[in-house]
Design a protein around this motif. Structure first.
Motif, mmCIF file in Angstrom:
data_model
loop_
_atom_site.group_PDB
_atom_site.id
_atom_site.type_symbol
_atom_site.label_atom_id
_atom_site.label_comp_id
_atom_site.label_asym_id
_atom_site.label_seq_id
_atom_site.Cartn_x
_atom_site.Cartn_y
_atom_site.Cartn_z
ATOM 1 N N MET A 140 50.825 -39.648 31.602
ATOM 2 C CA MET A 140 51.679 -40.629 30.930
ATOM 3 C C MET A 140 53.118 -40.546 31.439
ATOM 4 N N SER A 141 53.299 -39.849 32.547
ATOM 5 C CA SER A 141 54.629 -39.728 33.179
ATOM 6 C C SER A 141 55.679 -39.178 32.207
ATOM 7 N N LEU A 142 55.331 -38.131 31.509
ATOM 8 C CA LEU A 142 56.293 -37.509 30.596
ATOM 9 C C LEU A 142 57.273 -36.621 31.361
ATOM 10 N N MET A 143 56.923 -36.284 32.589
ATOM 11 C CA MET A 143 57.798 -35.557 33.517
ATOM 12 C C MET A 143 58.139 -34.132 33.082
ATOM 13 N N GLY A 144 57.346 -33.579 32.166
ATOM 14 C CA GLY A 144 57.544 -32.172 31.804
ATOM 15 C C GLY A 144 57.307 -31.292 33.023
ATOM 16 N N CYS A 145 56.310 -31.653 33.827
ATOM 17 C CA CYS A 145 55.995 -30.882 35.039
ATOM 18 C C CYS A 145 57.170 -30.912 36.008
ATOM 19 N N GLU A 146 57.655 -32.098 36.267
ATOM 20 C CA GLU A 146 58.759 -32.294 37.219
ATOM 21 C C GLU A 146 59.994 -31.491 36.799
ATOM 22 N N SER A 183 63.757 -34.983 27.117
ATOM 23 C CA SER A 183 64.036 -36.393 26.823
ATOM 24 C C SER A 183 62.866 -37.333 27.139
ATOM 25 N N ASP A 184 62.190 -37.126 28.261
ATOM 26 C CA ASP A 184 61.102 -38.052 28.608
ATOM 27 C C ASP A 184 59.893 -37.870 27.690
ATOM 28 N N THR A 185 59.667 -36.624 27.240
ATOM 29 C CA THR A 185 58.580 -36.375 26.285
ATOM 30 C C THR A 185 58.921 -37.043 24.957
ATOM 31 N N ASN A 186 60.162 -36.871 24.513
ATOM 32 C CA ASN A 186 60.595 -37.510 23.261
ATOM 33 C C ASN A 186 60.534 -39.031 23.375
ATOM 34 N N GLY A 187 60.891 -39.536 24.554
ATOM 35 C CA GLY A 187 60.896 -40.986 24.789
ATOM 36 C C GLY A 187 59.519 -41.588 24.612
ATOM 37 N N TRP A 188 58.514 -40.866 25.035
ATOM 38 C CA TRP A 188 57.142 -41.366 24.879
ATOM 39 C C TRP A 188 56.798 -41.516 23.396
ATOM 40 N N TYR A 189 57.209 -40.546 22.612
ATOM 41 C CA TYR A 189 56.919 -40.609 21.168
ATOM 42 C C TYR A 189 57.662 -41.796 20.536
ATOM 43 N N THR A 190 58.888 -42.006 21.002
ATOM 44 C CA THR A 190 59.640 -43.177 20.526
ATOM 45 C C THR A 190 58.839 -44.444 20.818
ATOM 46 N N GLN A 191 58.219 -44.483 21.993
ATOM 47 C CA GLN A 191 57.405 -45.660 22.340
ATOM 48 C C GLN A 191 56.195 -45.810 21.424
#
Lengths: 256, 252
Positions: free
Chosen positions: B221-227, A123-131
């Protein structure tokens, strides 16, 4: 010769002394984003005053124009919203320049990121792309809106704003802009909190979970508020056409 | 498929879809191959892979050493998530479909085997992952005991020292995937570890020299994949945020 020597010296310094600029730019990106995010939330709350009627929206407009400083407290200083729009436009451009540094630099990088998204569904990776996508949309639509606000700040009001929406055909732009801003802003604020660890406390993981829930709630709240406000302006815009009142300024208490 | 005995319950059939590709082999092209095996009690992906190698194809390449989540060799992408094969139970996948890919962001050796070593060595040398004493310090006398360390600090250092350099954090990171020179969370965990160590005399400016740019902490970029994908549950989110704050105050 002297300039070559100067050039070599600065080249050498670049190599030896690490630039402080990456730190400044990173902080500036976050601070400009924070400023814009807070502004947008406040902005939408003020705009949504139309849901309480034309008089409520007019009252807010007058406060924003500092009409309480005018002798008869009627009109206001429209230069204030105009200058605000210019200021926000400046911040918006600064933020866009800084954020662009993070965009995928070429097609290959973009493709790699997309394949990462497809692989992980995170979700956070996808969220960045949304941004990235919403940011790109805002480059254009946000600029149009800000330019109009900076140049026609005197045409803000319960009826004139509604005319802009309907008669002057701006509602599709505002509709797209609303989704872009609210999604970009909520994800951005969540990311800021994570990035700087501002609310981490004793259990950063629990905090992140709470922030994620908050992000969703905030997005839903502001999208609902925005859609309702947009609908209210469009309704007034349609009524103005039907009543042949397009371009007429609303006067306090006019409708009871 | 092996036959179960009369008393034990027959295990369900697992389908392993595995990426096969040998870059050393001329003309070889990446393709997915499917293998079916019977699930055993407490079966891990690693056990499943051994079974496949024994039963179907001895040429299947994957890495392992410890089989206990300590060596960090068997990292691979398991149903979309980078994780350790030896620590992932097959019963965590209800439909029995398991897709395995090699960790992206690393050089492929063949099939599921990647060269994380080259990346990790480069990272270690770049971050100088060893204790740095004062430049003019006397050489340490090995016969003299080190100063005692605060147990709380030691515990925190140990927490970060649990990193096994499996590479899952790097493969889970969209930034690292897009930007080849980005340090990656594993590097930040090491920096955070040495920064915390009272024996390491490097200053904030020294750390800024190492990670104060977009290949370092400002590139995150704080994507948090690592976390979300660290098999050892290291505190990536919190430590990277700490480093960012520290480096901003050192750099502004």
């Amino acid at each position: 010769m002297a300039s070559t020597a100067e050039g070599m010296k600065s080249l050498l310094e670049d190599r030896v002394v690490k630039s402080k600029w990456p730190a400044r730019l990173d902080l500036a990106q976050s601070l400009s984003g924070l400023g814009l995010g807070l502004f947008m939330w406040t902005h939408l709350i003020l705009v949504s005053s139309i849901l309480f009627g034309k008089d409520a929206m007019l009252a807010i407009t007058h406060v924003m124009e500092a009409s309480f400083l005018t002798p008869d407290e009627a009109g206001g200083y429209t230069l204030i919203p105009a200058l605000t729009a210019v200021g926000v436009f400046g911040l918006f451009i600064v933020h866009a320049c800084l954020a662009m540094r993070k965009f995928p630099s070429d097609w290959k990088a973009h493709k790699t990121f997309r394949s990462q998204m497809a692989m992980m569904n995170h979700s956070d990776t996808n969220g960045w792309y949304t941004q990235v996508v919403t940011g790109f949309i805002m480059f254009f639509l946000g600029s149009v809106h800000l330019y109009i606000m900076a140049t026609q700040a005197d045409k803000i009001g319960p009826q004139l704003s509604a005319d802009r929406m309907w008669t002057y055909g701006m509602w599709p732009l505002y509709l797209i802009l609303l989704f872009a801003v609210e999604m970009h802003g909520a994800i951005g604020m969540y990311r800021l909190a994570i990035k700087w660890g501002v609310f981490d406390g004793k259990d950063p993981r629990a905090t992140r979970k709470r922030l994620k829930v908050l992000k969703t709630l905030v997005t839903v709240f502001f999208l609902s508020l925005g859609l309702a406000s947009l609908a209210a302006y469009v309704k007034i815009g349609i009524e103005n056409v039907e009543n042949n009142r397009v371009g007429e300024r609303y006067v306090a208490g006019q409708e009871g | 498929m092996s036959q179960s005995n009369g008393t034990a319950q027959k295990g369900r059939t697992l389908k392993f879809h595995i990426l096969r590709f040998d870059p050393q082999l001329k003309g070889d092209k990446p393709r997915m191959e499917t293998f079916e095996i019977e699930e055993q009690d407490s079966m891990t992906i690693f056990i499943g892979l051994n079974e496949i190698r024994k039963k179907y194809d001895a040429s299947l390449q994957f890495d392992f050493v410890c089989r206990a989540g300590i060596c960090g060799s068997c990292g691979m992408v398991i149903n979309g998530r980078p994780d350790l094969a030896c620590r992932t139970l097959t019963n965590t996948f209800p439909d029995g479909e398991i897709t395995l890919l090699p960790l992206p962001a690393f050089e492929l050796i063949g099939d599921l085997s990647v060269d994380t070593g080259k990346f990790m060595r480069n990272m270690s040398e770049r971050m100088e992952n060893w204790i740095h004493e004062e430049p003019d310090a006397e050489p340490r006398k090995l016969t003299v005991l080190e100063e005692k360390m605060d147990p709380d600090v030691a515990t925190e250092i140990y927490e970060l020292d649990r990193c096994i350099e499996c590479g899952c954090c790097v493969s889970a990171c969209g930034t690292a995937r897009m930007r080849k020179d980005f340090l990656g969370a594993v590097g930040f965990m090491h920096v955070a570890r040495f920064e915390m160590d009272p024996r390491d005399k490097r200053t904030d400016e020294d750390w800024y020299d190492l990670i104060g740019d977009d290949d370092g902490v400002f590139g995150c970029m704080s994507l948090m994949g690592c976390e979300d994908n660290c098999p050892k549950d290291l505190p990536h989110q919190n430590r990277i945020a700490y480093l960012r704050r520290k480096m901003v105050s050192a750099g502004t």
